[in-house]
Structure formats: structure tokens, C-alpha cells
Write a protein that holds these residues in place. Structure first.
Motif, PDB file in Angstrom:
ATOM      1  N   VAL B 145       1.024  -1.117  -0.085  1.00 36.31           N
ATOM      2  CA  VAL B 145       0.181  -0.133   0.046  1.00 36.31           C
ATOM      3  C   VAL B 145       0.949   1.408  -0.046  1.00 36.31           C
ATOM      4  CG1 VAL B 145      -1.810   1.193   1.359  1.00 36.31           C
ATOM      5  CG2 VAL B 145      -1.715  -1.270   1.348  1.00 36.31           C
ATOM      6  N   VAL B 146       0.764   1.999  -1.024  1.00 37.02           N
ATOM      7  CA  VAL B 146       1.389   3.349  -1.051  1.00 37.02           C
ATOM      8  C   VAL B 146       0.354   4.413  -1.096  1.00 37.02           C
ATOM      9  CG1 VAL B 146       3.449   2.357  -2.184  1.00 37.02           C
ATOM     10  CG2 VAL B 146       1.901   3.289  -3.661  1.00 37.02           C
ATOM     11  N   ALA B 147       0.854   5.529  -0.713  1.00 34.22           N
ATOM     12  CA  ALA B 147       0.165   6.806  -0.565  1.00 34.22           C
ATOM     13  C   ALA B 147       1.063   8.191  -0.704  1.00 34.22           C
ATOM     14  CB  ALA B 147      -0.411   6.914   0.771  1.00 34.22           C
ATOM     15  N   PRO B 148       1.027   8.633  -1.927  1.00 33.47           N
ATOM     16  CA  PRO B 148       1.973   9.942  -2.142  1.00 33.47           C
ATOM     17  C   PRO B 148       1.160  11.182  -1.693  1.00 33.47           C
ATOM     18  CG  PRO B 148       1.061   9.075  -4.408  1.00 33.47           C
ATOM     19  CD  PRO B 148       0.650   8.021  -3.156  1.00 33.47           C
ATOM     20  N   SER B 149       2.033  12.105  -1.403  1.00 32.67           N
ATOM     21  CA  SER B 149       1.573  13.268  -0.790  1.00 32.67           C
ATOM     22  C   SER B 149       2.087  14.509  -1.700  1.00 32.67           C
ATOM     23  CB  SER B 149       2.123  13.407   0.608  1.00 32.67           C
ATOM     24  OG  SER B 149       3.489  13.739   0.647  1.00 32.67           O
ATOM     25  N   LEU B 169      -1.999  -1.412  -3.814  1.00 33.83           N
ATOM     26  CA  LEU B 169      -3.036  -0.443  -3.815  1.00 33.83           C
ATOM     27  C   LEU B 169      -2.227   0.884  -3.706  1.00 33.83           C
ATOM     28  CD1 LEU B 169      -5.175   1.079  -1.738  1.00 33.83           C
ATOM     29  CD2 LEU B 169      -6.158  -0.587  -3.174  1.00 33.83           C
ATOM     30  N   PHE B 170      -2.776   1.684  -4.687  1.00 38.11           N
ATOM     31  CA  PHE B 170      -2.106   2.919  -4.967  1.00 38.11           C
ATOM     32  C   PHE B 170      -3.158   3.882  -4.612  1.00 38.11           C
ATOM     33  CE2 PHE B 170      -0.770   6.683  -7.164  1.00 38.11           C
ATOM     34  CZ  PHE B 170       0.741   6.490  -7.045  1.00 38.11           C
ATOM     35  N   TYR B 171      -3.001   4.676  -3.285  1.00 41.65           N
ATOM     36  CA  TYR B 171      -3.978   5.413  -2.735  1.00 41.65           C
ATOM     37  C   TYR B 171      -3.629   6.848  -3.225  1.00 41.65           C
ATOM     38  CZ  TYR B 171      -6.753   7.508   0.576  1.00 41.65           C
ATOM     39  OH  TYR B 171      -7.744   8.393   1.323  1.00 41.65           O
ATOM     40  N   GLU B 172      -4.693   7.318  -3.698  1.00 38.87           N
ATOM     41  CA  GLU B 172      -4.457   8.997  -4.189  1.00 38.87           C
ATOM     42  C   GLU B 172      -5.376   9.842  -3.535  1.00 38.87           C
ATOM     43  OE1 GLU B 172      -5.363   8.924  -8.439  1.00 38.87           O
ATOM     44  OE2 GLU B 172      -3.766   7.396  -8.457  1.00 38.87           O
ATOM     45  N   HIS B 173      -5.440  11.143  -3.284  1.00 38.78           N
ATOM     46  CA  HIS B 173      -6.245  11.716  -2.640  1.00 38.78           C
ATOM     47  C   HIS B 173      -6.877  13.005  -3.408  1.00 38.78           C
ATOM     48  CE1 HIS B 173      -8.209  14.287   0.798  1.00 38.78           C
ATOM     49  NE2 HIS B 173      -7.776  13.258   1.588  1.00 38.78           N
ATOM     50  N   LEU B 204       9.995  17.512  17.859  1.00 37.35           N
ATOM     51  CA  LEU B 204       8.837  16.674  17.644  1.00 37.35           C
ATOM     52  C   LEU B 204       8.686  15.860  16.421  1.00 37.35           C
ATOM     53  CD1 LEU B 204       5.811  15.949  18.570  1.00 37.35           C
ATOM     54  CD2 LEU B 204       5.012  18.139  17.137  1.00 37.35           C
ATOM     55  N   THR B 205       8.450  14.645  16.393  1.00 38.07           N
ATOM     56  CA  THR B 205       7.984  13.909  15.107  1.00 38.07           C
ATOM     57  C   THR B 205       6.787  13.841  14.898  1.00 38.07           C
ATOM     58  OG1 THR B 205       9.940  12.559  15.780  1.00 38.07           O
ATOM     59  CG2 THR B 205       8.504  11.705  14.019  1.00 38.07           C
ATOM     60  N   MET B 206       6.474  14.283  13.682  1.00 37.04           N
ATOM     61  CA  MET B 206       4.994  14.338  13.120  1.00 37.04           C
ATOM     62  C   MET B 206       5.011  13.285  11.753  1.00 37.04           C
ATOM     63  SD  MET B 206       4.247  18.569  13.413  1.00 37.04           S
ATOM     64  CE  MET B 206       2.563  18.256  12.835  1.00 37.04           C
ATOM     65  N   ILE B 207       4.062  12.351  12.023  1.00 38.02           N
ATOM     66  CA  ILE B 207       4.051  11.176  11.274  1.00 38.02           C
ATOM     67  C   ILE B 207       2.629  11.138  10.558  1.00 38.02           C
ATOM     68  CG2 ILE B 207       4.391   8.642  11.013  1.00 38.02           C
ATOM     69  CD1 ILE B 207       5.766   8.685  13.600  1.00 38.02           C
ATOM     70  N   SER B 208       2.707  11.202   9.181  1.00 36.35           N
ATOM     71  CA  SER B 208       1.486  11.152   8.608  1.00 36.35           C
ATOM     72  C   SER B 208       1.528  10.537   7.037  1.00 36.35           C
ATOM     73  CB  SER B 208       0.892  12.549   8.472  1.00 36.35           C
ATOM     74  OG  SER B 208       1.848  13.423   7.727  1.00 36.35           O
ATOM     75  N   HIS B 209       0.386  10.719   6.238  1.00 35.67           N
ATOM     76  CA  HIS B 209       0.664  10.283   4.777  1.00 35.67           C
ATOM     77  C   HIS B 209      -0.236  11.071   3.871  1.00 35.67           C
ATOM     78  CE1 HIS B 209      -2.517   7.564   6.140  1.00 35.67           C
ATOM     79  NE2 HIS B 209      -3.217   7.640   4.786  1.00 35.67           N
ATOM     80  N   SER B 210      -0.123  11.183   2.673  1.00 38.17           N
ATOM     81  CA  SER B 210      -1.324  11.751   1.697  1.00 38.17           C
ATOM     82  C   SER B 210      -1.648  13.005   2.143  1.00 38.17           C
ATOM     83  CB  SER B 210      -2.428  10.792   1.940  1.00 38.17           C
ATOM     84  OG  SER B 210      -3.214  11.178   0.596  1.00 38.17           O
ATOM     85  N   LEU B 211      -2.810  13.598   2.137  1.00 34.44           N
ATOM     86  CA  LEU B 211      -3.198  14.838   2.408  1.00 34.44           C
ATOM     87  C   LEU B 211      -2.668  15.360   3.703  1.00 34.44           C
ATOM     88  CD1 LEU B 211      -4.895  17.548   1.656  1.00 34.44           C
ATOM     89  CD2 LEU B 211      -6.925  16.379   2.964  1.00 34.44           C
ATOM     90  N   MET B 212      -2.492  14.432   4.706  1.00 37.61           N
ATOM     91  CA  MET B 212      -2.368  14.908   6.192  1.00 37.61           C
ATOM     92  C   MET B 212      -0.768  15.300   6.372  1.00 37.61           C
ATOM     93  SD  MET B 212      -4.868  15.144   7.895  1.00 37.61           S
ATOM     94  CE  MET B 212      -6.331  15.285   6.903  1.00 37.61           C
ATOM     95  N   THR B 213      -0.104  14.990   5.408  1.00 35.76           N
ATOM     96  CA  THR B 213       1.287  15.382   5.578  1.00 35.76           C
ATOM     97  C   THR B 213       1.282  16.823   5.032  1.00 35.76           C
ATOM     98  OG1 THR B 213       2.308  13.156   4.863  1.00 35.76           O
ATOM     99  CG2 THR B 213       3.560  15.117   4.239  1.00 35.76           C
ATOM    100  N   GLN B 214       0.608  17.065   3.958  1.00 39.61           N
ATOM    101  CA  GLN B 214       0.594  18.549   3.468  1.00 39.61           C
ATOM    102  C   GLN B 214       0.134  19.387   4.724  1.00 39.61           C
ATOM    103  OE1 GLN B 214       2.167  19.544   1.214  1.00 39.61           O
ATOM    104  NE2 GLN B 214       2.478  17.610   0.077  1.00 39.61           N
TER     105      GLN B 214
END
Lengths: 337, 327
Positions: B145-149, B169-173, B204-214
Motif C-alpha cells: 500500500v502506497v500513498a503519495p503526498s 493498492l495505490f492510494y491517491e487523494h 517533535l516527530t509528526m508522522i502522516s501520509h497523503s493529504l495529512m502530510t501537507q
């Protein structure tokens, strides 16, 4: 419907003698193999489910024998007989049932997931009708790559009431895919009869919703099944036309090991189908045509018996997979496809 | 290198891979004549023809399963599911077939295919069209599963996915499609399974993917500017396999963790990361791991309600301050 079909004995010999005897031997092999798995199950050599092809041998062998070497096969979980009919060595099928490394799926699949890619057998699948879309895709790939092959997709009557069946038939006709959809109608999806499950109990008629050719044959008559499948596979290969074939057959045992098969079927009904045992019918046909006598039939049984003893021996001697290999095959390794 | 949108980056990847490998073909609802529901495939039918760009009926289980079969038959299908909300109809194909075929057949055959699908909320599409279900797939062995931001990752990860020998599974937003960024012109491939530090930091480390990274990046700028907190933003990029090494290295540096996800928190990505951080980085933690995610309701329609249900950058900011304070 069974009574109305043309009896094979009314026709001239459709195949050379050696091929006819091969059909018989394959059917006997599957019958005896399945009986042996029952024994092995009782001895705890086999675990989990076991869905047998006993009673369905003519449907299985007739259809699979019609495949060319290039053609591809994909089936439901009632698959031991299909693998054997396709030429998968019985010892690797038995070893798979034993959960051994020498099994055709390395002991990872078991009863429901036989496979033999080298022989064009793309596997047995455990979710009813879940493999039908895959068959459409295999046919699509053959078409895309310009390959001279068709796909035979086998499933039970119970698979015809779920969406994947209808979606797959629609796609195959819409895209003119070289696939033959084979309903092995053994009259029951587990314990629910076709009449209690299907508004249209003549299952082959469902193809008309997709403008698809279909027919129904006597699934206890190996030659009828062979002849129809061979013709429909040719049509798939040459004309890029899918079709639906229904074989009317019966499984003598229950659905799986946990079902005696008696709560939902009468003794009389089971007896009636035993009267048309596919192996006895074909044996009689061969005897009537002077192709086989009792002595020769006994030889067939003896050869089969020996093969099965060898299969059990192989399965016993094959090692269990090492727990170290638990994660092997989850993803492709470097260099694999 | 040229500037372009996330949408253009995806199309570039598809186009380049269609040219590179004859076995690659696209399949999905409205991807051809219509040009794609979100216009990712616009013009590709005209350029490559119906064999390579195949319109399908509304039949997700059927055509997704056909993609699996085609992959087993020697092709490299890229199947588009119009939105992840529709993927539930094809769930059996993905979880019971694509994810299991290589393993349950003892390695006899694999399923080299890509399932492209957009998800997420924020544009008023309501309960049945706004979900973030990528975690369901990330919890399934056998899938990638990948989710580019970013646009660059959209291109590089899609190309890597198409070349993968396993199902992806290629997750887009939906809300990233118009985002702009630099897109490498060349044959740009981003390795699967590698997280990326989008912004280095020490507190602080902020960990996220996809839209939440932006959104996390935006929050991190304000944290620095207005609160003197230097946040390191880790973009997971790949949910399975999870690059825990990059996470652990960051935690060892900052000693504080906030996980941000758009989906529901229960049993989610943040839950997984928090558990692993607690297990493997306990001695480096100066405060409890904090999580922020989508409100556990079906997405409501009305704008104030939808906004309240999503982690906005303001709420991410507040959560980050709490994560740093340990309160």
C-alpha cells in the motif's frame, strides 16, 4: 432432462480406443483417489476441508480432457479431480493434502488450492464464484497477447446466484473473451438444492441475459461432456466467443467431510443417481462396443490402485515445510515474476 | 524538472509506463472516452487505443478480478477504482485473491498489478464518498500500500508500483489532485517502502501520509514561527511495508511523537505506529505518543460539520503542542 439427452451408446465411436480407455482410467483414478483421501482424513493425515469429486468424474474428466495443452483451467475448491484430470501427478495432489513440501502448492494451499501452472492449471479457489473474474482476466490476457488458447472455468451450481458470476459472464461476452464457463451442477450448493436457491433452475438459460450461447449436457456421460466442451473451447479459441456449459451431475458423498449428505437428500434420490454412476455407465459403453472386458477393467483398477499407493507413499515421505519458511512466498523475491 | 500538478504527475507515470512496457494496460470505469472521472487518464485512449486503455462497465468486482487474472496471464494491469468507497464491492477480489494467490499457491504465480484509487474527504461528498480506507489494505499481508503526498512522489511511486511484481493498492487523494510541485522529467522511480523526512526538526516527530502530510507541514511552519517548536515531518509514503527505521531514527532525535491520519483512529495507522514506538523506542520517549484523526462518524455533508470531522492544520497544531508538552 437427463433422460432426454442422447445416450453415447447411440453414436459411433467418437475417439480412438486408447483415448476412450484413458477417459475411463482417469475417472477411476479420481474415484479411488478421493476414496483414499477419506481414509487419510480418518487417519488424521489430512486436515481441514475435503470437497470430493465422487460422482462428478464424468463432468470433470470429460471437460478437462477437451483442453489443449495451451488452454488454461481454473476451478472452485472442489478441485482434486480437476488437478488429476489435468495431469498433475496424484502424488503431488496427495502431498498437498498432507500439507507437505512436495505438494503442488508446497503445502501452503491444501485441499481447496491445488495448482499446476506448468500444465495451465491456475488453481482452485475457496470463495464461491470468486475465481470467475480471474478466468475473464486470463482470457483477456490470452486475447491481448494474441495467444492461441482458451480458458475453462469450472464452478458449482451454487456459484450462479452471486454477482461475480453475472459480472464475469457479462464482461466475457462484452469483450469477446475466449472462455468456457462450466457449471458442474451437482444439484446442491452445500445442502441447498438448486430449486431452493435459483429462481431459474435451468441454470444454462441464464446465459441468454448476456446473448451468450449455452447448453446443458448429461454430466454422467463422459463423452457428452467431452464432445460439448471440446466444441465450445474451439469456438472460444477460433471465434473469440464465450459460452456457458452446464453438466447435470451429482456428488455421492456430502458437501465436505463434516456432512454425511443425508439430511437434505432422500435415500431414494441418492440411489437413483447411483443407477447412473458415470464410471459404470462408461464401462458398460466400452464393453458394449467391444473395447473393454472385465479382465481389462480389473487391470485398470490395479494400475490405479498402484498409483494411489505410490501417491500416499510419496506424501508420507515428503517433508513438512519448515516453520522457518513461514513468510516465504508472501511477496516476490528478487528475480521472480 | 518542471512544475506540474499531482494529477499531471500521475498521468506522466501512466504514459511513460504504457510506452515502456507493452504489457501495461489501463482498465476502469470512464477512464477512456470520458477521460477519467478525475481526468487522470484524459487523452490516453486517443494516444494508446482501446486495447491499452479499456473502459469497463460499472462492475468493480468483475473488472478488478479480471485485472488479477490478466496479471496471472502475463500482463501488467493498472486498474482504476473511481473512488476507494467503491472498492468495497471488490474487496473479496483484493483480499481473498490478489493478496493471497502467491502465498497460497506456494509461490507458483504472482499478481503484478496496480489498483489506483482516490479517497479522502473535504469536498462535500458525504458519508459514502469521503472515506479513508487505505488502512484496511495496509493490515492485509500480501498487499503493498502506497500513498503519495507530493506530485514527484505521485509519479515516482506509481512507476515503482507498475514495476512491482506484487499487487499494489495505490492510494491517491481527491484534495491533492490540483496540488503543484516539481516533477522530475526523467524516468523517475521512488522505491516502495521508504518514508521521507519532509521537514527536519528536533523537538517533535509528526508522522502522516497523503493529504495529512501537507497539513502537517503547514502546522509545522506555524509551530516553528509562533511556538518555537521545531517539528520533523515524516511522510510515510508507503503504509505496507512500513518504514519503521525512519520513524525510529526520528523518535530517537525528537523524543516526542504525534501521529496524524485522516481516517478513524480506532485500530488505525497511528495506533500501529504508537504501539511499535512504545515497544521499540520506549526509552527514547519523553512524553506519551499522541494521535489525531478523523471523527468517528460517517462523514456529514454540511461544511462546518465536515470540517469539524477532519484534522485541520489548526487542530493538528494544537495536538502537536500537546504532544510536545506531554499533556
Amino acid at each position: 432432462m437427463v433422460e432426454q439427452s442422447t445416450r453415447a451408446t447411440d453414436r459411433p465411436l467418437p475417439l480412438p480406443r486408447a483415448n476412450l480407455l484413458h477417459l475411463l482410467e482417469q475417472m477411476v483414478l479420481i474415484r479411488r483417489f478421493e476414496e483414499k483421501t477419506m481414509e487419510m482424513l480418518a487417519l488424521n493425515r489430512i486436515r481441514g476441508y475435503c470437497h470430493w469429486n465422487i460422482g462428478e468424474e464424468a463432468s470433470v474428466v470429460g471437460a478437462v480432457t477437451a483442453l489443449t495443452e495451451n488452454d488454461r483451467l481454473i476451478t472452485s475448491y472442489r478441485d482434486h479431480g480437476f488437478a488429476i484430470a489435468r495431469g498433475t501427478p496424484p502424488e503431488t495432489v496427495m502431498a498437498e493434502l498432507f500439507g507437505k513440501e512436495g505438494g503442488c502448492a508446497g503445502g501452503r494451499g491444501g485441499s481447496m488450492h491445488m495448482v499446476d501452472i506448468a500444465r495451465g492449471y491456475f488453481g482452485g479457489y475457496g470463495i464461491v464464484a470468486g475465481h470467475l473474474p480471474l478466468a475473464a482476466g486470463l482470457a483477456l490476457a490470452a486475447d491481448y497477447l494474441g495467444e492461441d488458447r482458451a480458458v475453462l472455468c469450472a464452478f458449482g451450481d451454487g456459484a450462479t446466484n452471486i454477482g461475480a458470476f453475472h459480472e464475469s459472464l457479462n464482461l466475457s461476452k462484452l469483450w469477446h473473451l475466449p472462455v468456457v464457463w462450466l457449471i458442474t451442477n451437482n444439484q446442491y450448493g452445500m445442502g441447498t438444492s438448486v430449486h431452493r436457491a435459483s429462481a431459474e433452475a435451468e441454470l444454462y438459460k441464464r446465459a441468454c441475459a448476456y446473448e451468450m450461447y449455452s447448453e446443458q449436457v448429461d454430466g454422467m456421460d463422459v463423452l457428452s461432456v467431452y464432445e460439448a466442451t471440446e466444441r465450445l473451447l474451439r469456438r472460444a479459441r477460433e471465434d473469440r466467443e464465450p459460452s456457458l456449459l452446464e453438466t447435470l451431475t451429482y456428488r455421492y458423498p456430502g458437501h465436505s467431510y463434516a456432512d454425511a449428505g443425508k439430511s437434505y437428500r432422500t435415500k431414494e434420490e441418492i440411489e437413483r443417481w447411483h443407477q447412473r454412476d458415470p464410471i459404470r455407465l462408461f464401462q458398460r459403453y466400452l464393453e458394449e462396443h467391444g473395447i473393454l472386458n472385465q479382465g481389462e477393467y480389473d487391470l485398470v483398477e490395479r494400475r490405479v490402485s498402484q498409483k494411489i499407493e505410490e501417491a500416499v507413499k510419496f506424501a508420507e515421505e515428503s517433508p513438512f515445510p519448515s516453520p522457518d519458511t513461514l513468510f516465504k512466498y508472501l511477496y516476490a523475491e528478487e528475480g521472480t515474476k | 524538472m518542471a512544475e506540474g500538478t499531482y494529477r499531471q504527475a500521475l498521468q506522466q507515470a501512466l504514459r511513460e509506463e504504457l510506452i515502456r512496457d507493452e504489457r501495461v494496460f489501463l482498465m476502469g470505469e470512464e477512464i477512456g472516452l470520458f477521460g477519467g472521472s478525475y481526468k487522470i487518464t484524459d487523452g490516453l485512449l486517443q494516444e494508446f487505443g482501446e486495447k491499452r486503455v479499456r473502459d469497463t462497465p460499472i462492475s468493480e468486482e468483475g473488472f478488478l478480478g479480471a485485472g488479477i487474472g490478466a496479471a496471472m496471464g502475463g500482463l501488467r494491469p493498472v486498474v482504476e477504482i473511481m473512488t476507494i468507497n467503491f472498492i468495497l464491492i471488490a474487496m473479496d477480489q483484493i483480499v481473498n485473491n490478489a493478496a493471497k494467490i502467491r502465498y497460497m499457491f506456494g509461490g507458483a504465480i504472482g499478481v503484478p498489478m496496480v489498483i489506483r484509487t482516490p479517497g479522502g474527504a473535504g469536498v462535500g461528498l458525504t458519508a459514502q464518498h469521503s472515506q479513508s480506507l487505505e488502512v484496511w489494505f495496509a493490515s492485509t499481508p500480501g498487499l503493498i500500500v502506497v500513498a503519495p503526498s507530493t506530485p514527484a512522489d505521485a509519479k515516482g511511486l506509481l512507476k515503482a508500483s507498475i514495476r512491482s511484481n506484487d499487487p499494489v493498492l495505490f492510494y491517491e487523494h481527491l484534495m491533492l489532485y490540483n496540488d503543484k510541485g516539481e516533477i522530475p522529467d526523467e524516468d523517475y522511480v521512488v522505491p516502495i517502502g521508504k518514508a521521507e523526512i519532509r521537514r527536519p526538526g528536533k523537538d517533535l516527530t509528526m508522522i502522516s501520509h497523503s493529504l495529512m502530510t501537507q497539513r502537517s507541514l503547514k502546522a509545522a511552519e506555524e509551530l516553528e514561527r509562533n511556538h518555537g517548536i521545531s517539528a520533523e515531518v515524516v511522510d510515510l509514503r508507503s503504509l505496507r511495508p512500513l518504514d519503521f527505521d525512519t520513524i525510529a531514527a526520528s523518535v530517537r532525535k525528537t523524543n516526542h511523537v504525534l501521529c496524524i491520519e485522516e481516517g478513524w483512529l480506532s485500530y488505525g495507522i497511528g495506533a500501529e505506529i504508537a504501539a511499535r514506538v512504545a515497544d521499540e523506542c520506549f526509552d527514547w520517549l519523553d512524553a506519551p505518543v499522541k494521535r489525531i484523526g478523523g471523527a468517528e462518524v460517517p462523514m456529514p455533508y454540511s461544511k462546518p460539520l465536515e470540517s469539524a470531522a477532519m484534522p485541520s492544520h489548526e487542530r493538528i497544531l494544537e495536538a502537536a503542542i500537546r504532544a510536545r508538552r506531554g499533556s
